[in-house]
Motif scaffolding. Structure first.
Motif, mmCIF file in Angstrom:
data_model
loop_
_atom_site.group_PDB
_atom_site.id
_atom_site.type_symbol
_atom_site.label_atom_id
_atom_site.label_comp_id
_atom_site.label_asym_id
_atom_site.label_seq_id
_atom_site.Cartn_x
_atom_site.Cartn_y
_atom_site.Cartn_z
ATOM 1 N N GLU A 1 -28.062 2.630 0.782
ATOM 2 C CA GLU A 1 -27.036 2.164 1.723
ATOM 3 C C GLU A 1 -27.084 0.662 1.997
ATOM 4 O OE1 GLU A 1 -24.591 4.218 2.862
ATOM 5 O OE2 GLU A 1 -25.512 5.704 1.537
ATOM 6 N N LEU A 2 -28.014 -0.064 1.364
ATOM 7 C CA LEU A 2 -28.116 -1.500 1.604
ATOM 8 C C LEU A 2 -26.857 -2.214 1.118
ATOM 9 C CD1 LEU A 2 -31.775 -2.225 0.439
ATOM 10 C CD2 LEU A 2 -30.915 -2.262 2.788
ATOM 11 N N PRO A 3 -26.376 -3.182 1.894
ATOM 12 C CA PRO A 3 -25.252 -3.977 1.397
ATOM 13 C C PRO A 3 -25.740 -4.912 0.293
ATOM 14 C CG PRO A 3 -26.023 -4.844 3.478
ATOM 15 C CD PRO A 3 -26.821 -3.588 3.217
ATOM 16 N N PHE A 4 -24.962 -5.052 -0.748
ATOM 17 C CA PHE A 4 -25.336 -5.940 -1.840
ATOM 18 C C PHE A 4 -24.082 -6.582 -2.406
ATOM 19 C CE2 PHE A 4 -24.445 -1.899 -3.817
ATOM 20 C CZ PHE A 4 -23.794 -2.225 -4.995
ATOM 21 N N TYR A 5 -24.289 -7.655 -3.137
ATOM 22 C CA TYR A 5 -23.171 -8.338 -3.754
ATOM 23 C C TYR A 5 -23.616 -8.963 -5.075
ATOM 24 C CZ TYR A 5 -25.334 -12.402 -1.493
ATOM 25 O OH TYR A 5 -26.217 -13.364 -1.074
ATOM 26 N N SER A 6 -22.663 -9.146 -5.952
ATOM 27 C CA SER A 6 -22.902 -9.735 -7.269
ATOM 28 C C SER A 6 -23.057 -11.248 -7.143
ATOM 29 C CB SER A 6 -21.706 -9.419 -8.173
ATOM 30 O OG SER A 6 -21.685 -10.265 -9.291
ATOM 31 N N LEU A 7 -23.957 -11.798 -7.948
ATOM 32 C CA LEU A 7 -24.124 -13.255 -7.989
ATOM 33 C C LEU A 7 -23.340 -13.875 -9.139
ATOM 34 C CD1 LEU A 7 -27.917 -13.611 -7.133
ATOM 35 C CD2 LEU A 7 -25.946 -13.813 -5.626
ATOM 36 N N GLU A 8 -22.543 -13.057 -9.814
ATOM 37 C CA GLU A 8 -21.686 -13.522 -10.903
ATOM 38 C C GLU A 8 -22.488 -14.305 -11.944
ATOM 39 O OE1 GLU A 8 -18.492 -15.519 -8.849
ATOM 40 O OE2 GLU A 8 -17.569 -13.596 -8.339
ATOM 41 N N ALA A 9 -23.525 -13.660 -12.464
ATOM 42 C CA ALA A 9 -24.463 -14.291 -13.403
ATOM 43 C C ALA A 9 -23.769 -14.840 -14.641
ATOM 44 C CB ALA A 9 -25.545 -13.295 -13.810
ATOM 45 N N LYS A 10 -22.718 -14.187 -15.092
ATOM 46 C CA LYS A 10 -22.056 -14.620 -16.332
ATOM 47 C C LYS A 10 -21.306 -15.940 -16.186
ATOM 48 C CE LYS A 10 -20.169 -10.583 -16.839
ATOM 49 N NZ LYS A 10 -20.803 -9.854 -15.751
ATOM 50 N N LYS A 11 -21.210 -16.458 -14.960
ATOM 51 C CA LYS A 11 -20.624 -17.795 -14.797
ATOM 52 C C LYS A 11 -21.587 -18.874 -15.273
ATOM 53 C CE LYS A 11 -17.228 -17.018 -11.207
ATOM 54 N NZ LYS A 11 -16.762 -17.417 -9.868
ATOM 55 N N VAL A 12 -22.868 -18.514 -15.407
ATOM 56 C CA VAL A 12 -23.878 -19.442 -15.928
ATOM 57 C C VAL A 12 -23.842 -19.330 -17.447
ATOM 58 C CG1 VAL A 12 -26.333 -19.997 -16.015
ATOM 59 C CG2 VAL A 12 -25.300 -19.168 -13.874
ATOM 60 N N GLU A 13 -23.603 -20.432 -18.118
ATOM 61 C CA GLU A 13 -23.434 -20.416 -19.571
ATOM 62 C C GLU A 13 -24.622 -19.779 -20.297
ATOM 63 O OE1 GLU A 13 -21.490 -20.340 -22.907
ATOM 64 O OE2 GLU A 13 -20.546 -21.033 -21.043
ATOM 65 N N GLY A 14 -25.842 -20.070 -19.840
ATOM 66 C CA GLY A 14 -27.019 -19.513 -20.490
ATOM 67 C C GLY A 14 -27.082 -17.999 -20.396
ATOM 68 N N ILE A 15 -26.611 -17.432 -19.298
ATOM 69 C CA ILE A 15 -26.568 -15.970 -19.142
ATOM 70 C C ILE A 15 -25.399 -15.412 -19.950
ATOM 71 C CG2 ILE A 15 -26.282 -14.070 -17.513
ATOM 72 C CD1 ILE A 15 -28.995 -15.533 -17.319
#
Length: 160
Positions: A78-92
């Motif tokens: 039930e913890l709130p979580f959110y995406s850090l949008e890793a694919k916006k980093v070119e290396g990822i």
């Protein structure tokens, strides 16, 4: 431990990354280098061509855990979580479509208590560091760390 390592390797080795995402469960996270070094409380989820690997906080166990089948939202409960949008980093983003050719591990264990609050003999092993290696000498290091922060210059110090 070796059996768990073999299980993870058979699940990930020679598989191509289809998707990768970082998730945070706290209000803030730290970016030491926007292209290569982040510290966040949550986890990472990697989709390979025929499966899933989740590594991060497990609310039920109150510790870090991994899953070869379940997504991180299951571990977070039930913890709130959110995406850090890793694919916006070119290396990822550049890892999408790459094949995992090797994995290095570091392990730790914990022990549970019985009904009399005595430690059980069984040691439960969990990875605390994985280094996924790709062709072309690329890698991604995923680790659980305890650290301090130096202000000038802003960097991680005394990391374990």
């Amino acid at each position: 431990m070796k059996e768990l390592e073999s299980k993870i390797k058979s699940h990930l080795l020679n598989k191509k990354i289809a998707d990768i995402e970082f998730y945070n469960i706290n209000d803030n996270y730290i970016v030491f280098d926007p292209n290569s070094k982040w510290v966040f409380d949550g986890g990472i989820q990697i989709n390979v061509n025929d499966g899933l690997f989740s590594f991060g906080w497990n609310e039920a166990n109150q510790g870090i855990d991994y899953s070869l089948t379940g997504s991180l939202d299951t571990q977070f409960e039930e913890l709130p979580f959110y995406s850090l949008e890793a694919k916006k980093v070119e290396g990822i983003k550049s890892l999408i479509g790459k094949e995992i050719v090797d994995i290095e591990f570091k392990w730790q264990y914990y022990q549970e208590y019985d009904d009399d609050f005595e430690l059980k003999d069984e040691k439960i092993y969990t990875p605390v560091e994985l280094i996924l290696k790709f062709n072309e000498k690329e890698c991604i290091q995923i680790a659980v760390i305890n650290f301090q922060i130096k202000k000038d210059p802003f960097e991680i110090v005394n990391a374990v």
